[in-house]
Write a protein that holds these residues in place. Structure first.
Motif: not given
Length: 492
Positions: A208-212, A288-294, A384-400
């Motif tokens: 269950x994903x809430x952003x990242x 994650x749906x804020x209307x249905x918190x776990x 800003x990109x990390x938040x938006x992409x996380x909300x859109x279902x993208x997962x942190x991938x590479x980091x350098x």
């Protein structure tokens, strides 16, 4: 019937329509059935209690090599004459101990034989021993006037030897008998496979994903891995498919009732715990749906629920769950995770890596591999990109040192502050990329993103209207960050 003089009966045996198969309609009906019961390829067939060889002749005519056995010399003699020129071999002997030595067969055929045997249990055990691996036992039996062997009884005799038994009722086809019948007549086709084949528990795991972040629970009072974190999970129950099981488990453990369309398969992993048996795990992703918190719906099994960043997962987590999450982040689709018996159940950061990614077929030619954006400020872009992409279902991938990436499926988005950057701002009106566009599931999700976007560095363009995109159906909004990059969010 058990005291019948079969030698004396041989001369009149073929007068019964289903014995002699003299009627073309009856013969054709049996031929069609045999085609469905026997392998399509040329096979070695043993016909036990063959009588005058009528069925054996059909089998030979369909291209199979036949060995026929009957205890009556007179029956065998008539069968030998009927099968002359087909290459079939006819032997005299008992059906329960056929005189075939160590030979093995693809098919053993017996019609109206098992009910006459003095010890059918021993005979069936011996027949399975004469079959090649994957071979078939074709038994045609019935109950006539209170005598014979019911399908339920014969199935019970076969069950210790195989789990694959096909039951085919025959009473309703008068073409097989040359007349209407109202008693029980049937065929059983049993495969020579182990009665207790290898079976694995199938489990399901919810990412269950809430952003990242991802939701994890701490096990308690279960007797296994208590005190360690694990994704909401459980076993598939009898009659369920994996998606139904995931929906049930999510509701039972977190109180969140998911719609089937909300689930996406993230990863499939075969895994084995220390000293345990293999299992196959399906990892599903949902947003994650804020209307249905776990909530912690099973406090007797879970001491707490919490959100944890995918890019910085804690170490006090069940090892195979951590392997699944790491594989998910890395874009793997299929994994093996095989513990040795001495391995700890918990994730060991410095331990031996047990996860083995399994390669998948190459992506289709022309699919997007990745998109790379050069940014003037990496820290700002990561926010800003990390938040938006996380909300859109993208997962942190590479980091350098100079870059970050976020993955979704087989493609990923890169932001990089390259030393080769020649300017300090982005102007989408210059030749080049104008904007990126992403799908959003529904208007409710879009509204939530628009409300929260200003808190994370994005402002709404074209305030007060949502232009149509590609016709009258889809709608979109446009966001822009401080660096001048534009994103379009499209609802189908």
């Amino acid at each position: 019937m058990t005291t019948t003089d079969w030698d004396a009966a041989a001369d009149s045996f073929d007068e019964e329509p289903d014995h002699g198969l003299l009627d073309p309609v009856v013969r054709d009906a049996w031929a069609r059935r045999m085609e469905t019961w026997l392998p399509a390829a040329c096979s070695e067939v043993l016909d036990l209690g063959c009588g005058t060889g009528s069925l054996a002749l059909l089998v030979a005519g369909q291209g199979h090599r036949v060995t026929a056995v009957d205890r009556s010399p007179r029956m065998a003699e008539r069968a030998r004459a009927k099968l002359a020129g087909t290459g079939a071999e006819v032997l005299v002997g008992d059906a329960d101990h056929p005189p075939v030595g160590t030979r093995r067969f693809d098919v053993i055929l017996a019609r109206h034989v098992v009910w006459l045997l003095p010890d059918p249990v021993a005979a069936l055990r011996g027949w399975f021993g004469l079959l090649k691996p994957g071979g078939r036992l074709v038994l045609i039996e019935g109950v006539w006037g209170g005598v014979g062997l019911s399908a339920a009884r014969l199935t019970g005799l076969l069950t210790p030897h195989t789990e694959r038994i096909h039951h085919e009722p025959l009473s309703g086809d008068p073409r097989l008998w040359g007349r209407e019948v109202d008693d029980e007549r049937y065929a059983l086709v049993a495969r020579a496979e182990p009665a207790h084949r290898h079976a694995e528990v199938v489990d399901v795991h919810l990412l269950l994903r809430r952003g990242t972040d991802v939701l994890l629970g701490r096990r308690a009072g279960t007797g296994y891995a208590d005190g360690l974190l694990h994704a909401p999970s459980g076993h598939v129950e009898d009659g369920e498919d994996v998606r139904e099981a995931m929906i049930r488990e999510a509701a039972e453990e977190t109180g969140v009732v998911l719609d089937p369309d909300e689930l996406r398969v993230a990863l499939v992993m075969q895994h084995r715990g220390p000293g345990g048996s293999p299992r196959t795990g399906w990892f599903f992703e949902a947003a994650y749906d804020p209307q249905r918190p776990p909530r912690n719906a099973e406090p007797e099994k879970c001491s707490e629920l919490g959100w944890f960043p995918l890019h910085a997962l804690p170490d006090d987590i069940v090892a195979y769950c951590r392997a699944g999450l790491d594989g998910y982040r890395a874009g793997e689709r299929f994994l093996l995770h095989w513990h040795e018996d001495g391995d700890p159940v918990a994730h060991a950061p410095d331990g031996i890596r047990r996860a083995v990614p399994l390669p998948v077929a190459a992506a289709a030619t022309g699919g997007v591999h990745h998109i790379e954006l050069w940014v003037p400020d990496l820290a700002e872009a990561e926010s800003d990109w990390g938040w938006l992409l996380g909300e859109l279902g993208h997962v942190p991938y590479q980091r350098w040192a100079r870059g970050r990436s976020w993955r979704r499926g087989d493609s990923y988005v890169v932001v990089e502050q390259s030393p080769d950057l020649t300017g300090a701002t982005h102007d989408r009106r210059l030749p080049g990329v104008n904007h990126l566009a992403f799908h959003v599931r529904d208007h409710e999700t879009l509204d939530a993103l628009v409300r929260r976007a200003p808190e994370h560095g994005w402002r709404l363009l074209l305030t007060g209207r949502r232009p149509h995109t590609g016709g009258s159906g889809p709608h979109a909004v446009y966001l822009e960050n401080a660096a001048g990059y534009e994103v379009e969010l499209v609802v189908p």
